[in-house]
Design an enzyme around this catalytic site. Structure first.
Site, PDB file in Angstrom:
ATOM      1  N   ILE A   1       0.839  -1.215   0.000  1.00 24.83           N
ATOM      2  CA  ILE A   1       0.000   0.000   0.000  1.00 24.83           C
ATOM      3  C   ILE A   1       0.869   1.259   0.000  1.00 24.83           C
ATOM      4  O   ILE A   1       1.708   1.424   0.887  1.00 24.83           O
ATOM      5  CB  ILE A   1      -0.916   0.044   1.240  1.00 24.83           C
ATOM      6  CG1 ILE A   1      -1.732  -1.234   1.358  1.00 24.83           C
ATOM      7  CG2 ILE A   1      -1.825   1.259   1.191  1.00 24.83           C
ATOM      8  CD1 ILE A   1      -2.546  -1.327   2.641  1.00 24.83           C
TER       9      ILE A   1
ATOM     10  N   LYS B   1       5.473  -0.290  13.023  1.00 25.25           N
ATOM     11  CA  LYS B   1       4.843   0.462  11.928  1.00 25.25           C
ATOM     12  C   LYS B   1       4.103   1.680  12.486  1.00 25.25           C
ATOM     13  O   LYS B   1       4.112   2.760  11.883  1.00 25.25           O
ATOM     14  CB  LYS B   1       3.882  -0.448  11.167  1.00 25.25           C
ATOM     15  CG  LYS B   1       4.600  -1.534  10.376  1.00 25.25           C
ATOM     16  CD  LYS B   1       3.670  -2.648  10.000  1.00 25.25           C
ATOM     17  CE  LYS B   1       4.362  -3.703   9.150  1.00 25.25           C
ATOM     18  NZ  LYS B   1       3.582  -4.922   8.973  1.00 25.25           N
TER      19      LYS B   1
HETATM   20  N1  HSE Z   1       4.984  -9.777   9.034  1.00 30.26           N
HETATM   21  C1  HSE Z   1       4.462  -8.590   8.453  1.00 30.26           C
HETATM   22  C2  HSE Z   1       2.961  -8.686   8.411  1.00 30.26           C
HETATM   23  C3  HSE Z   1       4.993  -8.428   7.056  1.00 30.26           C
HETATM   24  O1  HSE Z   1       2.415  -9.782   8.594  1.00 30.26           O
HETATM   25  O2  HSE Z   1       2.311  -7.657   8.229  1.00 30.26           O
HETATM   26  C4  HSE Z   1       4.566  -7.121   6.411  1.00 30.26           C
HETATM   27  O3  HSE Z   1       5.137  -6.038   7.041  1.00 30.26           O
END
Ligand code: HSE
Ligand code: NDP
Length: 434
Positions: free
Chosen positions: A138, A207
């Site tokens: 995205i 994130k």
């Molecule tokens: N392990 C991460 C997820 C990979 O499942 O979102 C993508 O950042």
């Protein structure tokens, strides 16, 4: 003017993501050349196990010495898709010291050491791009960093981990067990090398830290993000959620305080109404709402994990960084001028769904209600149900509150646990998206 001398790319890591990056670089070489204005050449591939067969990769390019690859003097751009803190951090720093711009998908590293890495990139007049670090395919980092740079973002809420969304979706829609769903997500290449990072919320928290920093132009570290994973979410929680017309998702929520003087950042499972767009985000898809003052509500949706989707984001960064190289320019660096503090979780205001096991006798409901009132938490609904295994002795009490500060709710729960009539607190879940 098309440059014929290629830009040389070092690929650090060739696993789920790196192998797809190499494949697309090879199959789309002509298009990439046209879009960049110069060819990009895969000049070396650093891995841990050199003998592993890697389809489409010239074995002569493969090395276990990533440092030597970066130091050999002809590399223009490094793509770091190893993951983890070390050796990724040292390799990225080495790249900058040798005039090499970097594209990375490494949210764990960026959330922990983003400030130092941005500073190193800036010091050497180089790029550090990381679209793939948040929400897979995205486009989100660039739209927030660039397209919304003239607006004021007040809130970001979304599903930013594909693995946990895949597991929760399977548990909800097929009744699959947790381990079975996690194994499937791992086999599909969605999970981190250590899936604890996914299921305990560390990946989503990393994130969240990155997005909060971009959204609020401040520095948010991983430790600033309140985090709860999804390992405790049970079939009973899904049943409760269903009765309320909700489902359960692991959400990242970033908010600017109403007075604008602080921000909050949190990751935890939450019930959301089935009518909410996030409720219909299935499998390893991600979706993120961004609320900005002038733009209003924007929703970004797409595959949040997996080799090819993530490689798409990496390739987008590669094109951008390559164009910058040719223009002898750099893209935007870190913007942390607001220096807004991150408030503790206790300051967050939201609604709660609390499931209690209580004695089934007169006055219990009143006692529980009084405890909520004493802590200033207003009750929206209460549902009491005698337990089939303990009619006349034990009951389940489900309380849904109005919006209240998290600290007040914690105080309430602490006091409830001390009541003789409360046998246990079966679950506490926040309710979002209303
Ligand atoms: N392990 C991460 C997820 C990979 O499942 O979102 C993508 O950042
Ligand atoms: P993998 O574990 O599949 O790949 C890691 C690669 O790094 C492997 O090729 C491995 O080599 C190589 N490697 C490990 N240690 C070293 C070392 N010391 N020196 C050189 N190479 C090394 O991970 P993914 O591709 O899944 O993830 C890579 C990055 O992308 C991580 O930061 C991850 O968080 C991020 N990401 C992943 C997504 C996904 O869906 N998988 C989505 C978004 C981001 P070898 O092949 O020999 O083992």
């Amino acid at each position: 003017m098309m440059r014929t001398r290629p830009l040389k790319v070092a690929l650090l890591g060739c696993g789920v993501v790196g192998s797809e990056v190499a494949r697309i670089m090879t199959t789309h070489a002509d298009d990439l050349t046209q879009r960049i204005g110069a060819p990009v050449e895969l000049a070396g591939v650093a891995v841990r196990r050199p003998s592993k067969v890697r389809e489409g990769i010239d074995p002569a390019l493969v090395t276990t010495d990533a440092t030597a690859l970066l130091k050999r003097g002809d590399i223009d751009i490094a793509i770091e898709v190893i993951g983890g803190i070390e050796p990724a951090r040292t390799l990225i720093t080495t790249a900058f010291e040798h005039g090499i711009s970097v594209v990375s998908a490494n949210k764990a590293l960026l959330a922990q050491d983003g400030a130092a890495l941005h500073a190193a990139a800036e010091q050497h007049g180089l790029d550090l791009y990381y679209e793939a670090a948040v929400a897979g395919a995205i486009p989100l980092v660039r739209p927030m960093r660039e397209s919304l740079a003239g607006d004021k973002i007040n809130r970001v809420m979304g599903i930013v981990n594909g693995t946990t969304n895949f597991i929760l979706d399977k548990m909800d829609s097929t009744g699959a067990g947790y381990q079975e769903a996690l194994d499937e997500a791992t086999a599909l290449g969605y999970a981190e090398a250590d899936p604890t990072a996914d299921v305990e919320g560390y990946d989503a928290a990393a994130k969240a830290a990155i997005l909060a920093g971009i959204a609020f132009h401040t520095r948010v570290r991983l430790d600033d993000v309140y985090r709860e994973g999804m390992t405790e979410v049970s079939a009973a929680d899904f049943a409760s959620a269903k009765r309320m017309g909700c489902t359960i998702k692991l959400l990242a929520i970033l908010e600017r305080a109403a007075d604008g003087r602080s921000v909050t950042a949190r990751v935890h499972p939450a019930m959301i109404p089935l009518s909410h767009p996030l409720a219909s985000v299935r499998e390893a898809y991600n979706a993120v709402f961004v609320e900005a003052e002038a733009a209003g509500r924007l929703m970004f949706y797409g595959p949040g994990a997996g080799g090819a989707p993530t490689a798409s984001a990496v390739l987008g960064d590669l094109v951008a960084v390559a164009r910058n190289k040719l223009a002898e320019a750099t893209g935007p660096g870190e913007s942390a001028y607001t220096q807004l503090p991150v408030s503790p979780m206790g300051d967050v205001v939201t609604r709660y769904h609390i499931s209690l096991d209580v004695a089934d006798k007169p006055g219990v409901l009143a006692q529980v209600a009084t405890t909520f009132a004493e802590h200033g938490v207003s009750i929206d609904t209460v549902r009491q149900q005698g337990r089939p295994d303990g009619v006349g002795k034990e009951a389940s009490l489900v309380v849904v509150t109005h919006r209240a500060p998290d600290a007040a709710l914690s105080g309430t729960v602490e006091a409830l646990r001390k009541l003789d009539t409360v046998r246990g607190v079966a679950s506490i879940m926040r309710v979002e998206g209303e």
